[in-house]
Design an enzyme around this catalytic site. Structure first.
Site, PDB file in Angstrom:
ATOM      1  N   HIS A 115      -2.177  -1.618  59.572  1.00  0.00           N
ATOM      2  CA  HIS A 115      -3.536  -1.828  59.049  1.00  0.00           C
ATOM      3  C   HIS A 115      -4.455  -0.828  59.715  1.00  0.00           C
ATOM      4  O   HIS A 115      -4.886  -1.021  60.835  1.00  0.00           O
ATOM      5  CB  HIS A 115      -4.023  -3.248  59.335  1.00  0.00           C
ATOM      6  CG  HIS A 115      -5.170  -3.595  58.435  1.00  0.00           C
ATOM      7  ND1 HIS A 115      -6.301  -2.823  58.364  1.00  0.00           N
ATOM      8  CD2 HIS A 115      -5.338  -4.603  57.537  1.00  0.00           C
ATOM      9  CE1 HIS A 115      -7.131  -3.349  57.487  1.00  0.00           C
ATOM     10  NE2 HIS A 115      -6.574  -4.427  56.972  1.00  0.00           N
ATOM     11  N   ASP A 147      -1.961  -9.581  57.391  1.00  0.00           N
ATOM     12  CA  ASP A 147      -2.385  -9.052  58.694  1.00  0.00           C
ATOM     13  C   ASP A 147      -2.987 -10.135  59.577  1.00  0.00           C
ATOM     14  O   ASP A 147      -3.775  -9.860  60.458  1.00  0.00           O
ATOM     15  CB  ASP A 147      -3.364  -7.885  58.514  1.00  0.00           C
ATOM     16  CG  ASP A 147      -4.678  -8.334  57.929  1.00  0.00           C
ATOM     17  OD1 ASP A 147      -4.746  -9.455  57.419  1.00  0.00           O
ATOM     18  OD2 ASP A 147      -5.636  -7.544  57.985  1.00  0.00           O
ATOM     19  N   TRP A 575     -26.800  48.771  73.487  1.00  0.00           N
ATOM     20  CA  TRP A 575     -27.003  49.778  72.455  1.00  0.00           C
ATOM     21  C   TRP A 575     -25.865  50.789  72.330  1.00  0.00           C
ATOM     22  O   TRP A 575     -25.891  51.635  71.446  1.00  0.00           O
ATOM     23  CB  TRP A 575     -28.305  50.540  72.694  1.00  0.00           C
ATOM     24  CG  TRP A 575     -28.613  50.939  74.118  1.00  0.00           C
ATOM     25  CD1 TRP A 575     -29.479  50.319  74.964  1.00  0.00           C
ATOM     26  CD2 TRP A 575     -28.071  52.043  74.847  1.00  0.00           C
ATOM     27  NE1 TRP A 575     -29.513  50.953  76.184  1.00  0.00           N
ATOM     28  CE2 TRP A 575     -28.655  52.026  76.136  1.00  0.00           C
ATOM     29  CE3 TRP A 575     -27.148  53.047  74.549  1.00  0.00           C
ATOM     30  CZ2 TRP A 575     -28.346  52.967  77.123  1.00  0.00           C
ATOM     31  CZ3 TRP A 575     -26.840  53.989  75.520  1.00  0.00           C
ATOM     32  CH2 TRP A 575     -27.432  53.943  76.792  1.00  0.00           C
ATOM     33  N   GLY A 652     -24.795  44.134  79.191  1.00  0.00           N
ATOM     34  CA  GLY A 652     -25.886  45.036  79.521  1.00  0.00           C
ATOM     35  C   GLY A 652     -25.890  45.355  81.003  1.00  0.00           C
ATOM     36  O   GLY A 652     -24.858  45.267  81.683  1.00  0.00           O
ATOM     37  N   CYS A 708     -19.129  51.340  78.756  1.00  0.00           N
ATOM     38  CA  CYS A 708     -19.204  50.474  79.934  1.00  0.00           C
ATOM     39  C   CYS A 708     -18.028  50.663  80.884  1.00  0.00           C
ATOM     40  O   CYS A 708     -18.167  50.490  82.093  1.00  0.00           O
ATOM     41  CB  CYS A 708     -19.313  49.011  79.525  1.00  0.00           C
ATOM     42  SG  CYS A 708     -18.014  48.473  78.392  1.00  0.00           S
TER      43      CYS A 708
END
Length: 903
Positions: A115, A147, A575, A652, A708
């Site tokens: 159930h 049930d 950027w 950054g 970077c």
């Protein structure tokens, strides 16, 4: 992950049970019909049990009833067949009564029934209506009341604020119910199944599922209204009277926002009119808070988006082409195959009133997809057009593309260059629309090649608040928040395909905005961006739990599960690689299910805005992706401080990264930072020299040195130093400096004027401190921001250029003594940065020793700049923390929850 007794018993002892547990097998009879029952059947057979009979019954309008009901009357031929199979245990995957319980009560083991609180939805509906935080299911020993018998086992799950019955069924009750049914059979087979008496109040389904009892009572708080609606969704459906007819409400969610604009709609019994808005029907609780309802269904069965309430009947019928008429007849045949009890499929034939159920919806859509792959239909489309004629009209509109939302309005800046017309959006992108900044301000972004300008909107603080609110709404109440992981992946794949289709245009924009050489922009800036989105699209449906099992007296299982996305994320990018940095962060963010507000660098916003356009065309819901060009000090700072932003991803400079950390402390945001570097490259005398020269130049001059991970300092072994320098200078002289759109150009302009001036100052400082300027160090005598590739030698450790990053085309070379491995390692590590590093040598043992000792997040051996979307990328020390790319990047945008379960 959930505890699986079959798996556990193979590896550990649970409460004295040996690893040979669950070896007994039974003869089983399955009674009832459902997809759930089919899965239970398959699993039990896989476990070695013998299914001696499966008993179902046709019941409903000639259709097989998935619930297997028989109006309480035994079917004698089925009873006779059942008695002949000799079952030892009856398994009832759903309630069924067409074989009386006095017949199916097996003398050996009896019967069990699952159930799931979904059939007939009584317990789960009640759970949602009451606003409970937990739901679950029970497996019973069946008795005359089905049930009302003793409990064998139970399972429970968390209930989310906006979960519906269907959500819980698909996420938990269906998959875990199958496992639990199999577990119950195992327990019975081994004689270990408990019989726990249950209270009488849990023994009935009556009342709550009846339509007449599902009317909405309006004098309640918004949370109670929401719980009532979702608890009755989809059967029997919570309803109210609007314009003297019963209207059923589906798809509710709590709305935590300011009151939206909309048209008032009077609802009987409600003290305040509802509002028909662009997102749905907003209704109000007696506490003044709001609930958003997505769909409405009328008495005739027709369902519409609530947002279309006042315009539902305005669409004129389409005149079909001959090809469309053929498609309509093919679909009619599909309907006839499903609705076999209906003599003729008329235009007025209603799919569901003719006996179809939700399982037939899937079948119908799959059959249509096989014949017409270009027609993309969803389950919801069938509920919105249940009559055949309406369904055909809807299908044809979709095929023609007429069902799409209003076309995205874009005011482009167009430029003819690179043998194409480049069309660039220039406004803020907020909540799926390109709009001017709230205060109307703009600024100029400058083409570093010729100084030409493009005017771009400059976002204000008001725009930041709008974008964050849109992202929050999309996450909490929008389509994105309800979308399954696989569909998220499909959207990301679609976006990657569009980026690839527009790769030449994107590369051209990248060149004129950042100065990147076009061929490099095409291969790396754009190419790797496409790869990144495809990589993370593949991860969407593979974010899984990790499990740790701990044995104690009470058998505790500790589960670690990345259950949660972060909510609204802010992404701030640099950027040097505008599009690629966007992709590295936003792809992982979106794959994890978050929404985002992205601020591109002020000097390079154009590819980010083009990306926004493509994301809308790919079908990303409004508010999921927002792009705000403008000042870092204004926009970036406000995003870092914003209380509704839960995560910041930044690439950054180190000083800016430190400021972001301080701002993020306002609400303890999660932060990941990819910051500055001074990456050492060590070249030994046993290297392949020509390769070291070529790769060393790439390590410094790739992307004009605006990289970077660029090699900020080269350490060259003394015996080959002079020859290395000579070869480098020879190669520099061959480099062509010029227009980045020229396919033969090797070296384009620096990104912007201020950066060029900083680089020239950097070179002057190197000369003043006594380093030898072997080549370059000057601006090229031509328009634009061009600088000569530069080489310094005799650089000593104390000098400014030995310690600080140039972020430009400046090669800084220092000698080291022959054979002094540990000495050069100390010098290489004598920096506050730790982003990348490299070594060139034929001695692999030496290379591995060096790579182990170098304090950097990435080490290249006999190569450089070779990054991959599957490899985690990030630094140590003041180069930041957190990872982009690879599986680790996903965890930057997820929250991990620990769940402890004791058995």
């Amino acid at each position: 992950m959930y505890w699986d007794p079959n798996t556990e018993c193979q590896w550990v002892s649970i409460k004295g049970t040996s690893c040979l547990a669950y070896q007994h097998k039974l003869k089983l009879a399955l009674i009832g019909q459902s997809i759930f029952g089919q899965e239970v059947y398959n699993k039990l057979r896989q476990e070695g049990h013998k299914v001696v009979g499966v008993f179902t019954v046709p019941d409903k309008n000639g259709q097989a009833d998935p619930l297997g009901k028989s109006k309480g009357k035994p079917i004698q031929e089925v009873v006779a067949a059942y008695k002949s199979v000799g079952a030892e245990l009856n398994v009832l995957p759903f309630c069924t009564q067409f074989i009386p319980m006095d017949v199916i009560d097996c003398p050996k083991h009896g019967s069990i029934i699952y159930h799931p609180s979904i059939l007939p939805r009584f317990f789960l509906c009640r759970t949602l209506i009451q606003g409970d935080k937990k739901a679950g299911f029970t497996i019973f020993w069946a008795d005359d009341g089905l049930d009302t018998g003793p409990i064998l086992l139970q399972r429970e799950c968390d209930v989310g604020q906006n979960d519906t019955v269907d959500d819980l069924y698909n996420r938990f009750l269906f998959p875990e119910g199958i496992k639990a049914m199999v577990e119950a059979v195992h327990l019975i087979a081994d004689g270990k199944a408990p019989r726990i008496p249950q209270p009488k109040e849990g023994a009935t389904y009556e009342g709550i599922q009846k339509k007449e009892n599902a009317e909405i009572s309006w004098d309640q708080p918004a949370a109670a209204l929401h719980n009532w609606i979702r608890g009755h969704d989809k059967v029997p459906g919570a309803w109210a009277k609007i314009d003297d007819q019963v209207v059923t409400f589906y798809g509710s969610s709590l709305l935590d926002a300011s009151v939206p604009a909309g048209q008032e709609l009077a609802i009987k019994g409600a003290s305040r009119p509802g509002l028909v808005t662009k997102n749905g029907l907003v209704i109000f609780g007696n506490d003044g808070k709001m609930v958003l309802v997505r769909n409405l269904q009328f008495e005739d069965g027709k369902m519409i988006p609530a947002s279309k309430y006042f315009s539902a009947d305005e669409t004129a019928a389409l005149e079909l082409t001959e090809e469309e008429k053929k498609m309509a007849e093919d679909i009619r045949a599909i309907w006839k195959g499903i609705l076999s009890n209906v003599a003729v499929i008329e235009d007025s034939t209603d799919f569901f009133r003719s006996g179809a159920s939700s399982m037939h919806v899937v079948r119908m859509l799959e059959e249509i997809k096989q014949k017409y792959s270009g027609l993309q239909l969803q389950n919801e489309d069938v509920y919105m057009a249940t009559k055949f004629a309406d369904f055909i009209q809807m299908a044809v509109r979709k095929l023609r593309g007429e069902d799409k939302e209003e076309e995205l309005v874009i005011d482009y800046v167009s430029k003819n260059m690179n043998n194409m017309t480049v069309k660039m959006p220039y406004q803020c992108f907020i909540n799926g629309q390109f709009i001017n900044a709230d205060d109307g301000k703009t600024y100029d972004t400058i083409n570093p090649t010729d100084g030409s300008v493009t005017s771009v909107s400059s976002a204000s603080l008001v725009d930041v608040d709008k974008a964050v609110a849109a992202a929050k709404e999309a996450f909490e109440n929008g389509e994105w928040g309800r979308m399954n992981a696989r569909e998220r992946g499909r959207l990301m794949y679609r976006l990657a395909d569009l980026m690839e289709e527009h790769q030449e245009e994107l590369a051209t924009i990248e060149s004129i905005d950042s100065g990147a050489v076009y061929t490099l922009a095409l291969k790396t800036h754009v190419g790797m961006s496409v790869q990144t989105f495809r990589y993370f699209a593949g991860w969407c449906d593979k974010i899984q739990a990790s499990e740790c099992v701990k044995e104690e007296m009470n058998d505790t299982v500790l589960l670690f599960y990345p259950t949660d996305n972060q909510d609204v994320c802010a992404i701030v990018i640099p950027w040097n690689y505008p599009l690629m940095m966007l992709a590295w962060k936003s792809a992982a963010c979106l794959a994890a299910g978050n929404t985002l507000v992205l601020k591109p660098a002020q000097v390079t916003p154009l590819t980010s805005l083009k990306f926004a356009e493509l994301s809308a065309k790919a079908g990303f819901p409004k508010g999921v992706i927002n792009i705000l060009p403008g000042s870092g000090g204004l926009v970036g700072q406000h995003l870092s401080e914003h209380p509704d932003v839960r995560k910041v991803g930044f690439t950054g400079s180190t000083p800016t990264g430190k400021k972001i950390m301080k701002s993020a402390a306002s609400n303890l945001k999660k932060v990941s930072l990819e910051l500055g570097g001074k990456s050492p490259l060590i070249i030994f005398n046993d290297c392949e020299l020509d390769r070291a020269v070529k790769m060393g130049m790439g390590a410094v001059y790739f992307n004009k040195g605006e990289n970077c991970i660029a090699a900020g300092r080269l350490f060259v072994e003394e015996s080959i130093h002079d020859e290395f320098v000579r070869k480098v200078v020879e190669e520099i002289k061959k480099m062509k400096i010029g227009d980045p759109l020229d396919r033969s150009t090797d070296h384009g302009p620096q990104n912007h004027k201020a950066h060029l001036e900083k680089l020239l100052q950097y070179c002057e400082t190197g000369v003043k401190e006594g380093a030898t300027l072997v080549y370059g160090g000057r601006q090229v005598n031509r328009p634009g921001f061009f600088m000569e590739p530069t080489v310094f030698t005799d650089v000593e450790d104390h000098m400014y250029i030995a310690q600080e990053e140039s972020f430009g085309p400046v090669m800084v070379i220092s000698k080291f003594k022959n054979g002094d491995i540990d000495g050069v390692l100390r010098r290489a590590n004598s920096t506050e940065y730790g982003l990348a590093s490299g070594v060139f040598t034929r001695d692999i043992s030496k290379a591995l020793y060096i790579s182990e000792k170098l304090e950097a997040g990435t080490v290249f051996i006999n190569t450089y700049n070779k990054t991959d979307v599957a490899a985690p990328f990030g630094g140590f020390k003041q180069s930041g923390f957190g990872k982009d790319l690879g599986e680790e990047a996903l965890h930057e945008y997820l929250r991990t929850k620990a769940i402890t379960v004791e058995y």
